[in-house]
Write an enzyme that holds these catalytic residues in place. Sequence first.
Site, PDB file in Angstrom:
ATOM      1  N   PHE A   1       2.413  -3.181   5.734  1.00  0.00           N
ATOM      2  CA  PHE A   1       2.752  -1.776   5.988  1.00  0.00           C
ATOM      3  C   PHE A   1       3.895  -1.707   6.996  1.00  0.00           C
ATOM      4  O   PHE A   1       3.854  -2.357   8.030  1.00  0.00           O
ATOM      5  CB  PHE A   1       1.526  -1.004   6.502  1.00  0.00           C
ATOM      6  CG  PHE A   1       1.724   0.485   6.407  1.00  0.00           C
ATOM      7  CD1 PHE A   1       1.426   1.155   5.230  1.00  0.00           C
ATOM      8  CD2 PHE A   1       2.250   1.198   7.464  1.00  0.00           C
ATOM      9  CE1 PHE A   1       1.652   2.521   5.119  1.00  0.00           C
ATOM     10  CE2 PHE A   1       2.472   2.570   7.358  1.00  0.00           C
ATOM     11  CZ  PHE A   1       2.171   3.226   6.186  1.00  0.00           C
TER      12      PHE A   1
ATOM     13  N   TYR B   1       0.835  -1.195   0.000  1.00  0.00           N
ATOM     14  CA  TYR B   1       0.000   0.000   0.000  1.00  0.00           C
ATOM     15  C   TYR B   1       0.873   1.249   0.000  1.00  0.00           C
ATOM     16  O   TYR B   1       2.070   1.187   0.272  1.00  0.00           O
ATOM     17  CB  TYR B   1      -0.908   0.006   1.228  1.00  0.00           C
ATOM     18  CG  TYR B   1      -2.040  -0.994   1.111  1.00  0.00           C
ATOM     19  CD1 TYR B   1      -3.304  -0.588   0.702  1.00  0.00           C
ATOM     20  CD2 TYR B   1      -1.828  -2.339   1.391  1.00  0.00           C
ATOM     21  CE1 TYR B   1      -4.335  -1.502   0.578  1.00  0.00           C
ATOM     22  CE2 TYR B   1      -2.856  -3.259   1.267  1.00  0.00           C
ATOM     23  CZ  TYR B   1      -4.113  -2.838   0.864  1.00  0.00           C
ATOM     24  OH  TYR B   1      -5.123  -3.740   0.728  1.00  0.00           O
ATOM     25  N   CYS B   2       0.214   2.373  -0.271  1.00  0.00           N
ATOM     26  CA  CYS B   2       0.859   3.676  -0.249  1.00  0.00           C
ATOM     27  C   CYS B   2       1.633   3.849   1.058  1.00  0.00           C
ATOM     28  O   CYS B   2       1.088   3.526   2.098  1.00  0.00           O
ATOM     29  CB  CYS B   2      -0.217   4.742  -0.381  1.00  0.00           C
ATOM     30  SG  CYS B   2       0.224   6.344   0.244  1.00  0.00           S
ATOM     31  N   PRO B   3       2.873   4.315   1.090  1.00  0.00           N
ATOM     32  CA  PRO B   3       3.610   4.897  -0.035  1.00  0.00           C
ATOM     33  C   PRO B   3       4.555   3.914  -0.732  1.00  0.00           C
ATOM     34  O   PRO B   3       5.342   4.346  -1.554  1.00  0.00           O
ATOM     35  CB  PRO B   3       4.440   5.996   0.662  1.00  0.00           C
ATOM     36  CG  PRO B   3       4.801   5.363   1.972  1.00  0.00           C
ATOM     37  CD  PRO B   3       3.632   4.474   2.346  1.00  0.00           C
ATOM     38  N   MET B   4       4.486   2.625  -0.395  1.00  0.00           N
ATOM     39  CA  MET B   4       5.517   1.709  -0.879  1.00  0.00           C
ATOM     40  C   MET B   4       5.614   1.574  -2.413  1.00  0.00           C
ATOM     41  O   MET B   4       6.721   1.548  -2.941  1.00  0.00           O
ATOM     42  CB  MET B   4       5.383   0.334  -0.195  1.00  0.00           C
ATOM     43  CG  MET B   4       5.607   0.378   1.313  1.00  0.00           C
ATOM     44  SD  MET B   4       6.947   1.453   1.829  1.00  0.00           S
ATOM     45  CE  MET B   4       8.359   0.603   1.144  1.00  0.00           C
TER      46      MET B   4
END
Lengths: 77, 160
Positions: B100, A13-16
């Site tokens: 994440f 997911y953002c920011p990856m």
Amino acid sequence: MKADAIIDCIGLYCPMPIVNTAKKVREMGEGQVLEIIADDEGVKQDMPNWARMTGNEFLGIEEEKGKYHVFVKKKSR
Amino acid sequence: MADKEKMTLIMFSGEMDKVLAAFNIAIGGASSGMDVTMFFTFWGLNVIKKNEGSIKSKGIMRNMLNYMNRGGAKRLPLSKFHMAGAGKAMMQRLMKDINFPQVDELMRIAKELGVKFIACTTTMGMMGITKDAFITEVDSFAGVATYIAVARESKINLFI
């Protein structure tokens, strides 16, 4: 579309996806095309915006079974 | 690129969720070709404290504060539903589920992308925290004029 390099951002997911794209593009040669495969819908807007900000060329997105194939061309100086 | 666009973030909070959002933005900016500076002040200093060892300072009040406000990227509480750490553990598990990164990992990525960390010397003085309490990734120790000097040239400036 044919790409010179591919990065897999499935499950990220953002920011990856942006981080990985920026890193990969830095290693690539001018005018080369990078394909980013991702499944976070955010990339649909993030990728064209990232390309615009960094001066790289956004070539398009191909959507297929919940996966996004994004194509970005590294700018020439 | 000679003159990169600038982004500044004031890291006032020391809570994991707010810090995650801040690093997300900082990393996004740095990945988009911006020059990013993060100013850590007040509770935000907890983010850049070492995870190991104790913090020594002068006076009972300062020692008490540093005992209760230990800090370290791995020790940050949640601003909501912390529940003595149970909520945080659950949140970290949810983050892991979607790959994440945790705070310390985001900090590593930020540094890799050239994000600058500046610690506020006024808060350090008030709380009795010395330089050796901080991780080596901190680039400099400064005050408001340094922040203003960068912030006035920044296109994006956030207080978190």
